[in-house]
Design an enzyme around this catalytic site. Sequence first.
Site, short mmCIF file in Angstrom:
data_model
loop_
_atom_site.label_atom_id
_atom_site.label_comp_id
_atom_site.label_asym_id
_atom_site.label_seq_id
_atom_site.Cartn_x
_atom_site.Cartn_y
_atom_site.Cartn_z
N ASP A 32 0.82 -1.22 0.00
CA ASP A 32 0.00 0.00 0.00
C ASP A 32 0.86 1.27 0.00
O ASP A 32 0.66 2.17 0.85
CB ASP A 32 -0.92 0.04 1.24
CG ASP A 32 -1.70 -1.26 1.45
OD1 ASP A 32 -2.12 -1.86 0.46
OD2 ASP A 32 -1.88 -1.66 2.63
N GLU A 241 -11.49 -0.33 -3.40
CA GLU A 241 -10.67 0.23 -2.32
C GLU A 241 -9.48 0.94 -2.95
O GLU A 241 -9.35 1.01 -4.18
CB GLU A 241 -10.18 -0.87 -1.38
CG GLU A 241 -9.25 -1.87 -2.05
CD GLU A 241 -8.83 -3.03 -1.15
OE1 GLU A 241 -9.35 -3.20 -0.05
OE2 GLU A 241 -7.94 -3.81 -1.59
#
Length: 338
Positions: A32, A241
């Site tokens: 991420d 997401e």
Amino acid sequence: VSVGLNDAVCQSTTRPDPAKPKPLVTALYTADPSAHVFNGKIYIYPSHDIEANVPQDDEGGHFNMRDYHVFSMDNINGKVTDHGVALDIKDVPWAGRQMWAPDAAYKNGTYYLYFPVKDKQDVFRMGVATSKSPTGPFKAEPAPIPGSFSIDPAVFTDTDGKTYMYFGGIWGGQLQRWATGKYNKNLKTDLGKDNEPALSAKVVRMSKDMLKFDEPLKEVKIIDKNGKPLLAGDHDRRFFEGAWMHKYNGTYYFSYSTGDTHFLAYAISKSPYGPFTYQGTFMKPVTGWTTHHSIVEFKGKWYIFYHDVELSGKTHLRNIKVRELKRKPDGSIETITP
Ligand code: FUB
């Protein structure tokens, strides 16, 4: 910016084949990656994946991370420096478990680290922590951002100085539990509503002190080229997401992961609030269930930071990578095949 006592140079990265990037960090598992350029250097704010021996479940319980490290690079092909633990879950008084994908921002001499973590009732909330250095250590505010929920904050400061947070993630990210405005823990997925408009990320302007939301949340509307909203059943295109925002030639590019179909997709608008018109996917699936990206300009070129599972082969033990993001003359993003 100085390199602290805690810092370690991870590795020198050489890339004989730029189309096959290597993991940027090998001493830890990282995922991420939110990348930013501060003071002429690249700073990366990733998740720090660990083997916590939590069995895999549909809500991502196996992503049981407990701290954040910040990394920096002077050059895109240069060494990667690990600046040590920037924030530990034990120093966030309201946190329960699962420190997921963070982001960072700078304003008026302070660096802000935004992070989603489940509170002690197992509800994802957004925390914020501050530091005078981009590498931390960061000190967490005593409570989550009021009105925050779900995961994956992406904080974007526009050319006029206004800052916005985009956030949200469905399924394990709990966004669907807030579909009526109130938390409903029984809404485990959005499935079964295929012909309704898809749930989408939220956008909100941040307060001047960067610690609060400054207005009611708005929905990030993603529409097709006929102006119709993308539907919940359209898993190849709908938001799942991992939101990111960047601006290129006056156009706002909202990019995200499609989750269970494993694409990175983007949509554009002339306003940071949208609506955003869907343009297509720009990254095909990587190895591993998730990928999660950021896009940043550095020394006149654009780069995408993302992750896959090259080092471990396990979906919860990921490694970050970077590669150049190329555009066509009309501003559209060239598709990347990892
Ligand atoms: O790292 C945990 C979660 O996995 C992130 O919040 C999602 O974006 C996915 O990458």
